[in-house]
Design a protein around this motif. Structure first.
Motif, mmCIF file in Angstrom:
data_model
loop_
_atom_site.group_PDB
_atom_site.id
_atom_site.type_symbol
_atom_site.label_atom_id
_atom_site.label_comp_id
_atom_site.label_asym_id
_atom_site.label_seq_id
_atom_site.Cartn_x
_atom_site.Cartn_y
_atom_site.Cartn_z
ATOM 1 N N SER A 108 0.814 -1.205 0.000
ATOM 2 C CA SER A 108 0.000 0.000 0.000
ATOM 3 C C SER A 108 0.858 1.270 0.000
ATOM 4 O O SER A 108 0.330 2.351 -0.140
ATOM 5 C CB SER A 108 -0.976 0.030 1.190
ATOM 6 O OG SER A 108 -2.086 0.846 0.896
ATOM 7 N N GLY A 130 -2.322 12.240 0.875
ATOM 8 C CA GLY A 130 -3.475 11.477 0.430
ATOM 9 C C GLY A 130 -4.703 11.738 1.266
ATOM 10 O O GLY A 130 -5.793 12.001 0.739
ATOM 11 N N ALA A 131 -4.543 11.690 2.564
ATOM 12 C CA ALA A 131 -5.696 11.852 3.443
ATOM 13 C C ALA A 131 -6.338 13.220 3.244
ATOM 14 O O ALA A 131 -7.562 13.362 3.275
ATOM 15 C CB ALA A 131 -5.280 11.674 4.898
ATOM 16 N N GLU A 189 -8.369 13.035 0.175
ATOM 17 C CA GLU A 189 -9.649 12.370 0.456
ATOM 18 C C GLU A 189 -10.629 13.355 1.091
ATOM 19 O O GLU A 189 -11.805 13.427 0.702
ATOM 20 C CB GLU A 189 -9.450 11.226 1.454
ATOM 21 C CG GLU A 189 -8.612 10.091 0.939
ATOM 22 C CD GLU A 189 -8.287 9.111 2.064
ATOM 23 O OE1 GLU A 189 -9.022 9.067 3.070
ATOM 24 O OE2 GLU A 189 -7.289 8.385 1.936
ATOM 25 N N ASP A 245 -9.705 6.418 -4.362
ATOM 26 C CA ASP A 245 -8.480 6.544 -3.579
ATOM 27 C C ASP A 245 -7.324 6.072 -4.457
ATOM 28 O O ASP A 245 -7.208 4.888 -4.771
ATOM 29 C CB ASP A 245 -8.601 5.684 -2.316
ATOM 30 C CG ASP A 245 -7.334 5.691 -1.464
ATOM 31 O OD1 ASP A 245 -6.238 5.905 -2.012
ATOM 32 O OD2 ASP A 245 -7.449 5.480 -0.252
ATOM 33 N N ASN A 276 -1.539 9.870 -4.662
ATOM 34 C CA ASN A 276 -0.440 10.021 -3.704
ATOM 35 C C ASN A 276 0.843 10.150 -4.503
ATOM 36 O O ASN A 276 1.383 9.148 -4.967
ATOM 37 C CB ASN A 276 -0.353 8.794 -2.794
ATOM 38 C CG ASN A 276 -1.544 8.659 -1.892
ATOM 39 O OD1 ASN A 276 -2.680 8.608 -2.358
ATOM 40 N ND2 ASN A 276 -1.310 8.642 -0.598
ATOM 41 N N HIS A 329 3.617 10.721 -3.449
ATOM 42 C CA HIS A 329 4.687 10.048 -2.705
ATOM 43 C C HIS A 329 4.577 8.532 -2.821
ATOM 44 O O HIS A 329 5.363 7.819 -2.215
ATOM 45 C CB HIS A 329 4.684 10.487 -1.240
ATOM 46 C CG HIS A 329 3.310 10.565 -0.637
ATOM 47 N ND1 HIS A 329 2.313 11.339 -1.164
ATOM 48 C CD2 HIS A 329 2.767 9.975 0.435
ATOM 49 C CE1 HIS A 329 1.218 11.214 -0.428
ATOM 50 N NE2 HIS A 329 1.465 10.383 0.537
ATOM 51 N N LYS A 330 3.618 8.056 -3.555
ATOM 52 C CA LYS A 330 3.607 6.622 -3.864
ATOM 53 C C LYS A 330 3.842 6.484 -5.374
ATOM 54 O O LYS A 330 4.960 6.248 -5.804
ATOM 55 C CB LYS A 330 2.273 5.996 -3.457
ATOM 56 C CG LYS A 330 1.996 6.133 -1.953
ATOM 57 C CD LYS A 330 0.657 5.503 -1.547
ATOM 58 C CE LYS A 330 0.202 5.946 -0.192
ATOM 59 N NZ LYS A 330 0.725 5.166 0.917
ATOM 60 N N THR A 389 0.183 10.283 6.307
ATOM 61 C CA THR A 389 1.446 10.903 5.938
ATOM 62 C C THR A 389 1.492 12.313 6.521
ATOM 63 O O THR A 389 0.535 13.071 6.351
ATOM 64 C CB THR A 389 1.559 10.972 4.400
ATOM 65 O OG1 THR A 389 1.716 9.644 3.892
ATOM 66 C CG2 THR A 389 2.744 11.825 3.964
HETATM 67 C C1 PLP Z 1 -4.831 2.985 0.262
HETATM 68 C C2 PLP Z 1 -4.417 4.248 0.912
HETATM 69 N N1 PLP Z 1 -5.253 5.285 0.943
HETATM 70 C C3 PLP Z 1 -4.915 6.450 1.514
HETATM 71 C C4 PLP Z 1 -3.698 6.627 2.103
HETATM 72 C C5 PLP Z 1 -3.420 7.924 2.787
HETATM 73 O O1 PLP Z 1 -2.464 8.665 2.126
HETATM 74 P P1 PLP Z 1 -1.522 9.651 2.913
HETATM 75 O O2 PLP Z 1 -0.696 8.822 3.818
HETATM 76 O O3 PLP Z 1 -0.738 10.329 1.880
HETATM 77 O O4 PLP Z 1 -2.372 10.594 3.690
HETATM 78 C C6 PLP Z 1 -2.787 5.576 2.107
HETATM 79 C C7 PLP Z 1 -1.448 5.751 2.724
HETATM 80 O O5 PLP Z 1 -0.884 4.924 3.341
HETATM 81 C C8 PLP Z 1 -3.154 4.373 1.486
HETATM 82 O O6 PLP Z 1 -2.284 3.342 1.456
#
Ligand code: PLP
Ligand code: PLP
Lengths: 482, 452, 482, 452
Positions: free
Chosen positions: A70, A131-132, A135, A237, A261, A263-264, B332
């Motif tokens: 993930s 990411g969060a 969302e 997502d 993301n 960063h991913k 993050t």
């Molecule tokens: C499937 C998934 N959704 C959302 C996120 C959240 O992203 P972020 O860590 O950049 O806030 C992650 C991060 O680990 C994730 O793996």
């Protein structure tokens, strides 16, 4: 040793000390600080040596294989760092971006456009810090969409039970009730359960596809139909975009709003926990609500759209224009991949995942979804081991560390018992995967013959197994001088 | 195929192992109609080519001598800070979920928490939030959660808080049925008049935000404001500039009992301006509020042999455990920035930091003294300021901004949009990086623009 | 694992590959390469991970205390690196220095002038690439001086027996016979032996003061008199200038020609073996012979002196202007020290050395020169241990590595049996010295109780004791693909 | 006191331990009359101040678009090279005398030796010398030492060798009673005419230097020259550009038996121009000459448990063991540069390096084609070149140099001083970093200067 343990009253990195300037001639005494802040007093060499040595106690992409599911822990090209750090980029004040940062803005604008194309959406905003936050912005846009239509009954957000924790957290932070939707035995969303859950109260659904179970939900179009018909919107997502980048686009799957993301998928570094960047994309329906700023091109000049341009925007989510330095890294990365390279990311991350899955199955590991192809990651479960040998996934993970590889994600998604979520990414070679499979097999053997070796792991790192219970029971969260 | 190590042999062998004819076959579960075909993206650039392109882009940025603050400050960053922060082991690690293999990052975070707690004189610090504005939004949400005394969701939000922060707070709390009540400032002093709070004394207020320094660079009556909050059952949220705390009374010591929560922007602690980010938000609080604190926490513990070690802790507050009922959705955060800030603070130490703060203060004093002597310029507020201040000119502020920009100077930040009541006002800042000559140059340039 | 072991035919860091450009249209076939050079074929991640992990196997100043005598291993300020690496410095072509490198030349000129002042000489040239090359240049100047006076009988160079190996090596490379001069029991040059050795055949003497025995030769003026009276010149090996910088100048001691090691006294990094810089300084007598280039200031512009300006120069010793990047680092360093800071270098390196010596003596170690004050370094001898416990200085050194400190210099100077030459430098704190003394004491105890622990050391590094004899007997100096 | 960690308490305690009243007392053995008093040095600068100063100095350098080679080449250096080379553990380590605590540096050096041996097709490589010119000087000295067949100390030194190298060789061997015999070049071809060697065939020659590519960028008849050396009992010293070796026949394969020694400048392999240094010299040889090789060598061995490890070896050749009779006086070499070069070669690989070489070659071809079409310009030599070439203009070369510099272009290197016989000649180079547009620009600028 803590940096505070190295501190001595009067020691200092004096090359950093500006000349003594006495006291403020104007600040009233009662507003001045009397206590000395408890910062360490150390020399420059102390600092360099201390933190250099600390760094060596980390596992990282630059030093180890790091198949953390993930998280898409792939190689972070050094050139992205160097170029984002050109002094002209670093020294631009955020309030001077339009006036003095046209070069920066050009990159951001093009990044926006490229992400739009990659995701198949109508508009992109780069503002979200991770990411969060993406969302959350998405959730707010869904809220704004229903709100502006006066559709105030839509109080529920559907979230598959396998979803990442940020999905329900973002939904409730956005003011929605979270309703879980079950996963079927094949790892797809259970369509019957979905039909049950959906209704006039449904604001939308938050979906990850390929999901955090490592499989691509083939019924995504059906899901889109069901939710759309019920008047809900679809949130994507994008944490797993690495699996399909350049091949399949969330916009084409029927999603209304998405986050990425960087960063991913786009290989900006994780930095031990951030910073990241979580751009959001929307289709036409949601375009008016996109968070600010958005970069626009007016003739040869770039500017930032404001509330005046986008009166229905959900507004600003961060102080300035987002994590610009991260965005520049992603821009460089995408330009280096180009169209071909992007598709190959998906292809080779998928190849690596399926290959490694196969090797592990051959070595006796149990896949969570034996009938399914892996996307760019996959799940194995160690439940048999847990039952027969009382060796948990955590024990197994800790033992991996002894072999010089970072452990996969453990105990996530929660619905698979004693699981490993394994994501090798495309930047790792077959040799690395083969070696990992060998190590896994070796540990499996150890688990049978010498389970204590696992239970007491790790043995070869700077610390042995840490007592997490104690950490939580007796929180020691800051150094206190004795 | 940049960054993909596979040789043709590798691919052949891997496909053979898998028993499939092609990589394509591995995508077999995806409905065919979903394939997008060739994307309209530019062709791949070699590293040499992208380097050339980005250097050209960098050249399109125009370096301006920076006299702007307004939430982002040009401070000198010692070379050691990023030399160490940029090391691969910090840069390319994930969130330290496997504690034993992440002691580097974890100890840095523990030290960071310790330093921030020390700087703010609070009990605990989290391991970072996104930036200053989101830290304030999270503080507001946290205050409401933690304030058992108040049944309202009313927050007093002074107009002397950075307008960008206020708009972010509005966005973030918009869906939470909170009421943000704007607290006006005294037009003479540019500060909150503590007496003006009296109108709210009868009402149930969940929290009061107290900015120190405030957006105009001025010093608020933090003791009185904190006392008011304490007396009225409101959570006192300190919004502070960490650099200023080397010089100013820390939130933990405000009033009789100190603020409850301290938050703010960490950028001044070794983070480059970088067009607005990445920076980092910080948040500290009293122990009593610990379980409502958002974001990660690192705790000290021991290993199986009793040796000291560090681990993420109290994760039950966080989204990956508590999901929909977490204290925040943050995952993050801004880890690497915090690493830099930790090294910055360790390098500067208490005295080094104090000297930087004082030099900023003195530079802005000297700038404002210079400007005050210019015909057609007046200081807008008379009270003491830290390292930012507001002046007003007889010509439109825009003309000053443009005129100075032409001469390579970023004059500051125009206040007209957010504070039309202040007239042609500019918020200006001279940090320790500005020299006397540069300050004089600024004054001269303003003077000659006004003479035209 | 060698990088070659990671190589796979066809693997590559493709972001670095320029487009295929076929073959040369003009180069004749018989001049083209047919064999593929045996370079590794690896990915960018392979490279980064491999060399990052290798780096972690080094001890270094940034990670360990490194009291290597004669080497002045002190903190290398990070800012020196950053500033020497400003792109405008890095990108200047050597042949464009005068035209397009005035900023670089300004720094070099000022460095020359500052070194002149620090050493008390009449002129300085920055051209030499390291200390040994500085020595060689000095020897050539001495040769040129005598030569131009027709004094061709001076075929001998005097070198104290404690001198660094480069001294005799440089002297003979410069065409002189080396004649050793004995050291007295107090560590000073034996004046009687000197009187014996000196004569009309004497071209000069090469002296290190403080010497590599860690003591300041009080009779340096007498030595200068003797040699000068005999018609010889005095060469100063500046490797130990750290001990006296800002307090005593070689020029004032009577030396005619000197070299400095910027990578010691002026804290430019050692880089695992270089690059360094070895500027030379001369008094008026030798000014005409100074190697080229020398930077001159003509009004507002800087230029390089050539043979036209200095017809008697010994000429050029390196292709271009020397190790400019190293010189810039030293310039930054000296400007940060300033006059006060420079003197404090001498004071605190001397304080540290004497303090550590005292602590070690208290712990039972035997100093080589018990009656003498230490300069910035000092010698202890483990000959008693070697005799009584058959534990050598080498064993002791290897055991130190286990405690996370680099060993001091061992077996140099050759005339002290089983010796450690210990140089703590001024950038190490009292705490570090105290800990080192404790570790030394602990190992001393081990040597008594468990000598095998030392003989089989190190135990905790990536390799155990290496077989150096085998390495020399069966030289394996390059990887060969099987 | 920058970089000195001592607190006042530390000093007090240390002096007490020593039983002396002051630090001064520790200098008691130095005759009082030797103290120099206050030096005339500028006062100390804080890091922030020196950073400002150096940035200003950097601005005084003038970036020119580089078309100069002549021994130093602008190649693209991938970011990974210095990101890893600059790590503290490489940067701040000493020469790896304690092998067990220096396996990082030692293995890098071993890999470097292997790569250089591979690139040159020779048996062994040392771990570096100072630079290209000193490597040639050391090669000449080594040739004389190792050539048991010859009793002379006569070295044939072609005039097509870089004139800077020749002057360094002269300085270095000046005191060793060697005779450097200048070998002329054919004024038409710009190369050594192998036939011209016949005049030396009867004399006892210790070594012949063979530059490939030569100073004019031209390709010498290396096979014939090497054969001549072999036939005449002379050591064949190959002076090579390592970048060119990705494309050209390596010295180990010259003639029937290959050259005996290969040396040269390593700068093209990932080292920045940096005003002339630090670069590094390399030297490779046949096994038979190993014991005369100057400089350090790293060997592979095993540890007490049979595990592979690396160590400095054959140190009996070196000054710290053999002192006055060592193969060279070299001690500190150019280790960090070699680390960068190793990483550069590993990153580029055989094919990557070949492509860079080829692109340089093609760029210079295209430049020379463009120039040849300009009225008033002529190519001086007609034979094939690698990535440098000589052209002559009808106007003074100095005017071209100055004229182009005014337009921000470094036109190349003027040959008049060293080769007056060539007239108004300029040596020019277009590496892979030059774009087509830049090459066209160059040609246009030259053309318009000639039109004036
Ligand atoms: C499937 C998934 N959704 C959302 C996120 C959240 O992203 P972020 O860590 O950049 O806030 C992650 C991060 O680990 C994730 O793996
Ligand atoms: C006393 C002494 N002289 C000379 C040298 C030679 O200097 P370099 O290594 O720079 O050639 C050294 C280096 O170790 C030294 O310690």
């Amino acid at each position: 040793m803590l940096i505070f343990d190295r501190s001595r009253r009067g020691r200092a990195a004096r090359a950093q000390w500006l000349p003594e300037a006495g006291e403020s001639p104007v600040i009233p005494d009662h507003l001045l600080r009397k206590s000395r802040p408890s910062l360490p007093e150390v020399s420059e060499l102390d600092v360099v040596r201390h933190y250099t040595r600390l760094s060596q106690q980390n596992y990282s992409i630059d030093t180890q294989f790091y198949p953390l599911g993930s998280c898409t822990m792939k190689y972070n090209p050094k050139v992205c760092h160097d170029l984002a750090n050109l002094p002209e980029f670093l020294n631009t004040h955020p309030l001077a971006l339009e006036r003095a940062g046209q070069g920066t803005l050009a990159c951001l604008y093009e990044l926006q456009e490229m992400l739009r194309e990659i995701t198949g959406m109508a508009g992109v905003s780069l503002a979200c810090a991770a990411g969060a936050q993406g969302e959350f912005a998405g959730v707010l846009m869904i809220r704004a969409y229903h709100g502006l239509r006066g559709d105030s009954a839509r109080t529920e957000m559907l979230v598959p039970d396998a979803a990442h924790g940020t999905n329900p957290a973002s939904a409730s932070m956005g003011g929605f009730q979270v309703r879980e939707v079950a996963t079927g035995p094949d790892g797809n969303v259970d369509l019957a359960a979905l039909a049950q859950a959906v209704g006039p109260q449904t604001a939308g659904i938050m979906l990850t596809n390929p999901s955090t179970l490592g499989v691509f939900d083939q019924h995504v179009q059906a899901i889109a139909d069901v939710v759309h018909k019920a008047g809900g919107l679809l949130y994507y997502d994008g944490a797993n975009l690495n699996a399909i980048a350049g091949k399949v686009r969330p916009g084409d799957m029927g999603f209304d709003v998405i986050h990425l993301n960087l960063h991913k998928t786009f290989s900006t570094p994780h930095g031990g926990g951030g910073p990241g960047a979580g751009p959001v994309g929307v289709n036409d329906k949601l375009l008016p609500y996109l968070p600010l700023p958005v970069v626009a091109k007016d003739g040869p000049r770039y500017r930032m759209l404001t509330e005046a341009d986008r009166p229905h925007s959900i507004g600003h989510l961060v102080t300035f224009a987002g994590n610009v330095g991260v965005l520049l890294r992603a821009y460089v990365y995408i330009r280096m991949l180009g169209r071909e390279g992007l598709r190959r990311v998906a292809e080779f991350s998928t190849l690596n995942a399926n290959y490694l899955l196969k090797k592990l199955v051959e070595a006796g590991f149990e896949p969570a979804f034996p009938q399914r192809l892996a996307a760019h990651e996959f799940i194995i479960t160690l439940k048999r081991l847990a039952k027969e040998r009382h060796v948990t996934a955590l024990d197994f993970a800790k033992r991996l560390l002894d072999y010089g590889v970072h452990a996969p994600t453990v105990y996530f998604p929660l619905l698979i018992p004693e699981c490993f979520l394994i994501e090798p990414t495309e930047t790792e070679s077959k040799d690395t995967l083969d070696r990992f499979a060998e190590v896994m097999a070796a540990i499996l053997k150890e688990a049978e013959t010498d389970p204590d070796r696992l239970k007491s792991a790790p043995h070869s790192l700077s610390v042995r197994r840490l007592d997490e219970v104690r950490a939580a029971r007796h929180p020691d969260l800051a150094y206190k001088a004795e | 195929m940049p960054f993909i190590p596979h040789t043709e042999d590798d691919v052949r062998e891997m496909l053979a192992t898998l028993g499939v004819p092609s990589i394509e076959a591995l995508f077999g579960e995806i409905p065919a109609e979903l394939y997008c075909g060739e994307l309209e993206l530019p062709p791949a650039l070699k590293e040499m080519e992208i380097a050339r392109l980005m250097r050209a882009r960098a050249q399109q940025n125009r370096p301006l001598l920076c006299f702007a603050g307004a939430g982002a400050y040009e401070h000198y960053i010692p070379a050691a800070v990023w030399a160490v922060t940029g090391r691969g082991e910090f840069y390319s690690a994930y969130t330290p979920y496997q504690a034993e293999a992440s002691q580097g990052t974890l100890q840095v975070l523990y030290e960071y928490q310790s330093m921030m707690a020390g700087l703010t004189a609070m009990d605990v610090s989290n391991a970072s939030l996104y930036d200053g504005a989101t830290s304030l939004a999270e503080a507001v949400l946290m205050a409401v959660r933690t304030n058992r005394k108040s049944h309202s969701r009313r927050i007093l939000m002074p107009k002397t808080v950075h307008p960008f922060y206020r708009r972010v707070v509005e966005t973030i709390v918009s869906s939470q049925a909170l009421e943000l009540i704007e607290l006006p400032y005294d037009i003479e002093t540019g500060c909150i008049d503590p007496a003006s709070l009296e109108t709210h004394s009868d009402t149930d207020v969940a929290a009061l935000v107290i900015p120190q320094i405030n957006f105009f660079g001025l010093l608020e009556a933090v003791d009185e404001l904190t006392e008011w909050a304490a007396a009225n059952g409101a959570i006192a949220i300190a919004l502070v500039n960490p650099m200023a705390l080397a010089l100013l009374k820390p939130p933990g010591e405000w009033g009789k009992t100190g603020a409850n929560i301290a938050c703010g922007e960490g950028q001044p602690l070794g983070i480059p301006l970088s067009g607005g980010g990445p920076y980092f938000g910080f948040m500290c609080c009293r122990k009593a509020h610990l379980h409502q604190l958002p974001g990660r926490l690192v705790g000290r513990t021991v290993d199986a042999e009793g040796k000291r070690g560090f681990t993420l802790t109290l994760q039950a507050r966080e989204q990956h455990i508590r999901r929909g009922r977490a204290t925040s959705n943050i995952c993050t955060n801004q880890g690497l920035m915090v690493t830099a800030a930790t090294i910055y603070m360790a390098l500067l130490g208490p005295e080094g930091l104090r000297r930087v703060a004082l030099q900023c203060h003195r530079n802005t004093l000297s700038l404002m003294n210079g400007l005050a002597a210019v015909d057609g310029v007046e200081r807008v507020f008379s009270g003491p300021f830290f390292h930012e201040a507001v002046y007003r000119t007889r010509k439109p502020a825009r003309e000053i901004m443009d005129g100075l920009a032409e001469q390579g100077i970023l004059a500051g930040y125009e206040l007209a949009r957010d504070y039309p009541e202040l007239g042609e006002a500019i918020l200006v800042c001279a940090t320790e990086t500005r020299t006397e000559e540069e300050i004089e140059l600024y004054v001269r340039r303003v003077a000659s623009l006004l003479e035209l």
